[in-house]
Design an enzyme around this catalytic site. Structure first.
Site, short mmCIF file in Angstrom:
data_model
loop_
_atom_site.label_atom_id
_atom_site.label_comp_id
_atom_site.label_asym_id
_atom_site.label_seq_id
_atom_site.Cartn_x
_atom_site.Cartn_y
_atom_site.Cartn_z
N ARG A 15 17.59 -9.91 -6.06
CA ARG A 15 16.95 -10.84 -7.03
C ARG A 15 15.98 -11.80 -6.34
O ARG A 15 15.06 -12.52 -6.99
CB ARG A 15 17.97 -11.72 -7.80
CG ARG A 15 18.51 -10.62 -9.02
CD ARG A 15 19.20 -11.62 -10.00
NE ARG A 15 20.00 -12.28 -9.69
CZ ARG A 15 20.36 -13.38 -10.32
NH1 ARG A 15 19.64 -13.78 -11.27
NH2 ARG A 15 21.46 -14.05 -9.96
N GLU A 152 38.02 -12.35 -13.05
CA GLU A 152 36.59 -12.00 -12.79
C GLU A 152 36.17 -11.97 -14.41
O GLU A 152 36.87 -11.37 -15.28
CB GLU A 152 36.37 -10.93 -12.16
CG GLU A 152 36.46 -10.78 -10.58
CD GLU A 152 36.12 -12.05 -10.03
OE1 GLU A 152 34.57 -12.24 -10.41
OE2 GLU A 152 36.44 -12.91 -9.36
N LYS A 331 1.58 -31.53 22.31
CA LYS A 331 2.31 -30.22 22.15
C LYS A 331 2.84 -30.08 23.63
O LYS A 331 2.15 -30.23 24.83
CB LYS A 331 1.87 -29.05 21.74
CG LYS A 331 2.66 -27.60 22.03
CD LYS A 331 1.84 -26.64 22.51
CE LYS A 331 1.42 -26.47 23.89
NZ LYS A 331 1.05 -25.34 24.52
N ARG A 420 -20.83 -36.19 33.65
CA ARG A 420 -21.83 -35.68 32.41
C ARG A 420 -23.05 -36.10 32.88
O ARG A 420 -23.12 -36.54 33.96
CB ARG A 420 -21.48 -36.96 31.37
CG ARG A 420 -21.80 -38.29 31.88
CD ARG A 420 -21.39 -39.28 30.62
NE ARG A 420 -21.81 -40.68 31.36
CZ ARG A 420 -21.08 -41.79 30.83
NH1 ARG A 420 -19.91 -41.74 30.19
NH2 ARG A 420 -21.71 -42.98 31.22
C1 UD1 Z 1 32.35 -13.90 -6.34
C2 UD1 Z 1 33.75 -14.05 -6.98
C3 UD1 Z 1 33.66 -14.74 -8.13
C4 UD1 Z 1 33.03 -15.95 -7.84
C5 UD1 Z 1 31.71 -16.06 -7.33
C6 UD1 Z 1 31.08 -17.22 -6.90
C7 UD1 Z 1 35.00 -11.89 -6.23
C8 UD1 Z 1 35.63 -10.73 -6.54
N1 UD1 Z 1 34.32 -12.87 -7.18
O1 UD1 Z 1 31.69 -13.07 -7.52
O2 UD1 Z 1 35.11 -15.06 -8.61
O3 UD1 Z 1 33.11 -17.30 -9.00
O4 UD1 Z 1 31.83 -15.14 -6.21
O5 UD1 Z 1 29.90 -17.14 -6.57
O6 UD1 Z 1 35.22 -12.29 -5.02
N2 UD1 Z 1 29.68 -9.91 -0.06
C9 UD1 Z 1 29.85 -9.13 0.89
N3 UD1 Z 1 30.20 -7.99 0.89
C10 UD1 Z 1 30.57 -7.19 -0.69
C11 UD1 Z 1 30.35 -8.11 -1.74
C12 UD1 Z 1 29.88 -9.20 -1.52
O7 UD1 Z 1 29.54 -9.44 2.18
O8 UD1 Z 1 30.87 -6.11 -0.48
C13 UD1 Z 1 29.25 -11.25 -0.15
C14 UD1 Z 1 27.75 -11.40 -0.94
O9 UD1 Z 1 26.96 -11.19 0.07
C15 UD1 Z 1 27.85 -13.02 -1.35
C16 UD1 Z 1 29.46 -12.97 -1.53
O10 UD1 Z 1 30.11 -12.21 -0.86
O11 UD1 Z 1 27.59 -13.83 -0.27
C17 UD1 Z 1 29.84 -13.02 -2.87
O12 UD1 Z 1 29.44 -11.83 -3.45
P1 UD1 Z 1 28.94 -11.62 -4.87
O13 UD1 Z 1 28.80 -10.10 -5.17
O14 UD1 Z 1 27.85 -12.54 -5.11
O15 UD1 Z 1 30.12 -11.99 -5.68
P2 UD1 Z 1 30.03 -12.38 -7.29
O16 UD1 Z 1 30.26 -11.26 -8.03
O17 UD1 Z 1 28.99 -13.59 -7.51
#
Ligand code: UD1
Length: 448
Positions: A15, A152, A331, A420
């Site tokens: 997004r 969730e 600088k 100059r």
């Molecule tokens: C998650 C939480 C939710 C919480 C919300 C807050 C879970 C299952 N859910 O949901 O309860 O309210 O965050 O914002 O944990 N990421 C990875 N690898 C993955 C998946 C995610 O590194 O495989 C990282 C994403 O880059 C991000 C963070 O984990 O920084 C959260 O992932 P995101 O998919 O945004 O979680 P939500 O569905 O929002």
């Protein structure tokens, strides 16, 4: 108790509509990820593990540039937050203590909040907040004042969706327990993901207590869109302005001053309106930054006065009581105590000795199109207005350069250099020339 950090940063951030992974977008001059790392570092963790996936190479570079002790592990496929944590656990082998899981895209958590989480005696402690609009957050389901499970949004009942106490995603878990609970996760849920949040119910089943630390909703803002990035910037700046004022800095128009993630300003310094700090600026006590200055990678000492409309670039070092005035750019230059550069000048790759005066319009001609060269100016010298200092060049202590000089050779101490051409004055010649030109013009107009 010892702490270790796992920072989840594998997500793409579709997004954001960007080629850059979301954690590398800049907030107050640093990648969003660095904000999470900085807050995490306040716990003085024994180890920091970052889970990268999308654009892992770029994320690794940014993480290492900020902290080369941080370890980066790769999550090739984003199969959920539980799966992401599982990728990080081998890097924590041998660690005993509290593991704190943070999100790399959530930059505004306060160090005090993390500290409360790290100190919680429960086996699992989740950072929660009361959401004004709970949207698709995970909900914290409690029994009395204890956390029972996290549900969730996708799998929640209507009654559960009505709960406004939400999961920020930040959680602190004792290391051995985290290993066991993550090993037991499954992806048998509405999203087909390994939810880290399922560890709460699994821990409760074993009779382990789970707790909640509540923080302000503003701390949990995640950066998923450009709009949220701008909101995070605004929140960061609002906080930084209050902190500066609490630390004894006067901001004449706080809402127009923009700080970087690492700006340091000493007590009794006054900052006028419309001042922007890039990364790496330190300002000592009792300095004055007048309106419309842009400062980056520089140091301003006690009693120095900068601006209005000055630009200090990386490597600008201003000693005590230096004065840098309007439309001046500095600088990679050291200005010793009491130096004055009042107007319209450029000093780059230079050293200026104490109490030297640099006249208006002076330029250090430091670049020949291929290489940069240095200009050395001694103490108590006087550089006349509009002097071009063609580097490499040295002007000695107590020396004087005449206005309008192009200095190409070194000037010894106490010498006067005039470089100059002499003035030639021809009486009446201007009048004659004008008359000639006017006559020629009138002739042309007649012909048309
Ligand atoms: C998650 C939480 C939710 C919480 C919300 C807050 C879970 C299952 N859910 O949901 O309860 O309210 O965050 O914002 O944990 N990421 C990875 N690898 C993955 C998946 C995610 O590194 O495989 C990282 C994403 O880059 C991000 C963070 O984990 O920084 C959260 O992932 P995101 O998919 O945004 O979680 P939500 O569905 O929002």
């Amino acid at each position: 108790m010892a702490t270790a950090l796992i920072i989840l940063a594998a997500g793409q951030g579709t997004r954001m509509n960007s080629d850059l992974p979301k954690v590398l977008h800049r907030l107050a001059g640093a990648p969003v990820l660095v904000h999470a790392m900085t807050t995490g570092a306040s716990l003085e963790p024994e180890r920091t593990v970052i889970v990268a996936g999308h654009e892992a190479e770029a994320v690794t570079r940014a993480a290492k540039a900020h902290d080369d002790t941080a370890e980066v592990v790769i999550q090739a496929e984003q199969l959920g937050t539980g799966h992401a944590v599982a990728q990080a656990l081998p890097a924590l082998k041998g660690f005993t203590g509290k593991v704190i899981v943070l999100y790399g895209d959530t930059p505004l958590i306060r160090p005090e909040t993390l500290d409360a989480l790290a100190k919680s005696p429960a086996g699992i402690t989740v950072l929660g907040f009361t959401a004004s609009d709970p949207r698709r957050y995970g909900r914290l389901i409690v029994a009395g004042d204890r956390l029972e499970r996290i549900v969730e949004y996708k799998g929640a009942t209507e009654a559960e969706r009505a709960v406004r106490l939400c999961n920020s995603g930040v959680v602190a878990v004792e290391s051995a327990l985290l290993n066991e609970l993550v090993a037991g996760l499954s992806n048998d849920n509405a999203a087909g993901e390994y939810y880290l949040t399922d560890i709460v119910a699994a821990a409760r089943k074993r009779g382990i207590t789970a707790d909640i630390v509540i923080c302000d909703e503003a701390e949990t803002l995640g950066v998923d869109t450009r709009t949220q990035l701008a909101q995070a910037e605004a929140a960061f700046q609002a906080r930084a302005r209050v902190e500066a004022q609490d630390n004894g800095v006067t901001l004449t128009a706080p809402e127009t001053v923009f700080f970087a993630f690492d700006t340091v300003v000493g007590r009794d310094t006054v900052i006028g309106p419309n001042v922007v700090f890039g990364p790496g600026v330190t300002v000592e006590s009792g300095a004055e930054i007048l309106p419309f200055c842009h400062l980056e990678g520089c140091h301003i000492s006690r009693g120095a006065r900068v601006g209005p409309f000055a630009r200090l670039r990386p490597g600008a070092e201003l000693a005590e009581d230096v004065h840098v005035g309007n439309f001046v750019e500095i600088k990679n230059a050291i200005l010793d105590e009491g130096v004055k550069v009042g107007h319209l000048s450029y000093l780059g790759d230079a050293h200026v000795g104490e109490h030297t005066n640099i006249g208006a319009g002076t330029v250090t001609c430091n670049y020949d199109g291929v290489s940069k060269h240095r200009t050395e100016i001694g103490a108590h010298a006087f550089i006349g207005s509009d002097t071009m200092l063609v580097a490499p060049v040295k002007v000695g202590a107590g020396a004087l350069t005449a206005t309008g000089s192009v200095i190409t050779e070194d000037v010894p101490d106490d010498a006067l250099a005039v470089a100059r051409s002499r003035q030639v004055t021809k009486s009446g010649l201007a009048r004659k020339l004008f008359d000639k030109m006017k006559a020629a013009k009138a002739k042309r107009q007649k012909e048309i």
